[in-house]
Scaffold this motif. Sequence first.
Motif, mmCIF file in Angstrom:
data_model
loop_
_atom_site.group_PDB
_atom_site.id
_atom_site.type_symbol
_atom_site.label_atom_id
_atom_site.label_comp_id
_atom_site.label_asym_id
_atom_site.label_seq_id
_atom_site.Cartn_x
_atom_site.Cartn_y
_atom_site.Cartn_z
ATOM 1 N N ARG A 94 0.827 -1.042 -0.226
ATOM 2 C CA ARG A 94 -0.144 -0.107 -0.292
ATOM 3 C C ARG A 94 0.697 1.460 0.003
ATOM 4 O O ARG A 94 1.755 1.190 0.509
ATOM 5 C CB ARG A 94 -0.795 -0.172 1.190
ATOM 6 C CG ARG A 94 -1.592 -0.907 1.345
ATOM 7 C CD ARG A 94 -3.207 -0.873 3.068
ATOM 8 N NE ARG A 94 -3.150 -1.846 2.866
ATOM 9 C CZ ARG A 94 -4.433 -2.999 2.109
ATOM 10 N NH1 ARG A 94 -5.519 -1.493 1.210
ATOM 11 N NH2 ARG A 94 -5.807 -3.741 2.251
ATOM 12 N N SER A 100 -9.281 -1.862 2.589
ATOM 13 C CA SER A 100 -9.750 -2.229 4.109
ATOM 14 C C SER A 100 -8.693 -1.509 4.269
ATOM 15 O O SER A 100 -8.937 -2.186 6.166
ATOM 16 C CB SER A 100 -9.030 -3.781 3.542
ATOM 17 O OG SER A 100 -8.127 -3.882 3.678
ATOM 18 N N ASP A 175 -2.798 0.882 -4.242
ATOM 19 C CA ASP A 175 -1.572 -0.577 -3.750
ATOM 20 C C ASP A 175 -2.084 -1.320 -4.550
ATOM 21 O O ASP A 175 -2.973 -1.262 -5.735
ATOM 22 C CB ASP A 175 -2.656 -1.257 -2.581
ATOM 23 C CG ASP A 175 -4.348 -0.906 -2.928
ATOM 24 O OD1 ASP A 175 -4.879 -1.065 -3.590
ATOM 25 O OD2 ASP A 175 -5.186 0.376 -1.512
ATOM 26 N N THR A 201 -6.613 -6.647 -9.310
ATOM 27 C CA THR A 201 -5.634 -6.666 -8.635
ATOM 28 C C THR A 201 -4.507 -5.795 -8.224
ATOM 29 O O THR A 201 -3.687 -5.680 -7.153
ATOM 30 C CB THR A 201 -4.626 -8.093 -8.312
ATOM 31 O OG1 THR A 201 -3.302 -7.676 -9.898
ATOM 32 C CG2 THR A 201 -5.133 -8.999 -9.322
ATOM 33 N N ARG A 203 -4.998 -1.183 -7.080
ATOM 34 C CA ARG A 203 -5.612 0.205 -7.109
ATOM 35 C C ARG A 203 -4.944 1.017 -7.548
ATOM 36 O O ARG A 203 -4.092 1.184 -7.550
ATOM 37 C CB ARG A 203 -6.346 0.515 -5.436
ATOM 38 C CG ARG A 203 -7.485 0.330 -5.352
ATOM 39 C CD ARG A 203 -7.905 1.037 -4.079
ATOM 40 N NE ARG A 203 -9.459 -0.125 -3.666
ATOM 41 C CZ ARG A 203 -8.968 -0.426 -2.223
ATOM 42 N NH1 ARG A 203 -8.426 -1.142 -1.767
ATOM 43 N NH2 ARG A 203 -9.820 -1.437 -2.013
HETATM 44 P P1 TMP Z 1 -8.237 -4.240 0.456
HETATM 45 O O1 TMP Z 1 -7.982 -2.472 0.137
HETATM 46 O O2 TMP Z 1 -9.157 -4.968 -0.299
HETATM 47 O O3 TMP Z 1 -7.381 -4.989 1.250
HETATM 48 O O4 TMP Z 1 -7.408 -4.427 -1.708
HETATM 49 C C1 TMP Z 1 -5.762 -4.181 -1.022
HETATM 50 C C2 TMP Z 1 -5.886 -4.663 -2.720
HETATM 51 O O5 TMP Z 1 -5.292 -5.785 -2.764
HETATM 52 C C3 TMP Z 1 -6.046 -4.015 -3.616
HETATM 53 O O6 TMP Z 1 -5.254 -3.689 -4.836
HETATM 54 C C4 TMP Z 1 -7.414 -4.523 -4.271
HETATM 55 C C5 TMP Z 1 -5.998 -6.030 -4.789
HETATM 56 N N1 TMP Z 1 -7.353 -7.254 -3.975
HETATM 57 C C6 TMP Z 1 -7.014 -8.748 -4.354
HETATM 58 O O7 TMP Z 1 -6.016 -8.375 -5.505
HETATM 59 N N2 TMP Z 1 -8.679 -9.681 -4.678
HETATM 60 C C7 TMP Z 1 -8.502 -9.518 -3.485
HETATM 61 O O8 TMP Z 1 -9.782 -10.484 -3.563
HETATM 62 C C8 TMP Z 1 -8.624 -8.216 -2.573
HETATM 63 C C9 TMP Z 1 -10.184 -7.998 -1.506
HETATM 64 C C10 TMP Z 1 -7.778 -7.251 -3.099
#
Ligand code: TMP
Length: 261
Positions: A94, A100, A175, A201, A203
């Motif tokens: 991040r 999250s 992230d 995968t 952001r």
């Molecule tokens: P989060 O903020 O929901 O924890 O996600 C963090 C990063 O991980 C975001 O760039 C999206 C990615 N991610 C996935 O690739 N697969 C998933 O199942 C989740 C929950 C997040």
Amino acid sequence: MARRRQIFEGKGKDIFEGPEPGTIVQHFKDDVSVHSGAKTGMITGKGVINNRISEHLMTRLSEVGIPTHFIRRLNMREQLIREVEIIPISVVVRNVVAGSLATRFGLEEGRRLDRSIVEFYYNSDDLKDPMVLEEHITAFGWASHQEIDEIIALSLRVNDFLYGLFVGIGIRLVDFKLEFGRVWEHDQLRILVADEISPDTCRLWDADTDEKLDLDRFREDLDGIEEAYQEVARRLGILPEGGVTDLEIPTIGAVRNISES
Ligand code: TMP
């Protein structure tokens, strides 16, 4: 010709046996599943674009010496990859508060972190991918301390490289998630970047407007999802001159089945 054997059916990808020993075929689908499967749907052409974007980013990473599982793209939706022993951990790096992290600590999205944060999650749909510590990873035998050191070092190198690459095309890498696998090479175990790197995968926010150019558009019921994925591909310089039609995908926006439970 004999039908190839499917090894795994995933949310956004299916995995098939490869043509040679030690290889696997990764097939990118338009299907999408978020919030631990609570919201599912389709993003038309996503599989084609993610196949291209992941190919492009994995190739750039290997050019700077970061080992990945990618071998070559086979067609619009498929790529040949090395068969690896998957480490059942997702690594999230991040740079900016979002998702999250914002929810867990009650923070406002968008604040740049003073230093990047690396988090580990155990990949388990049943358990909803719980966050874990290095202690859990070693205690449960998912990876050794040495492997975790290697995974952290690789994740930060990937972050440095991709952060700069995206800055160059007006995108903020907020992230992203990585997965890793092991292979035996010259009698030594080696850790490789596996899975995919794409707007599913990562952001990715427009650097000027903070507009979201990733799967959060689907998570948050925003429109223009297909266009956002295409915009990332266009800025990376991998959308053909003729636009998406040259990618041989159906008409953009034609199909979207969203079912929420
Ligand atoms: P989060 O903020 O929901 O924890 O996600 C963090 C990063 O991980 C975001 O760039 C999206 C990615 N991610 C996935 O690739 N697969 C998933 O199942 C989740 C929950 C997040």
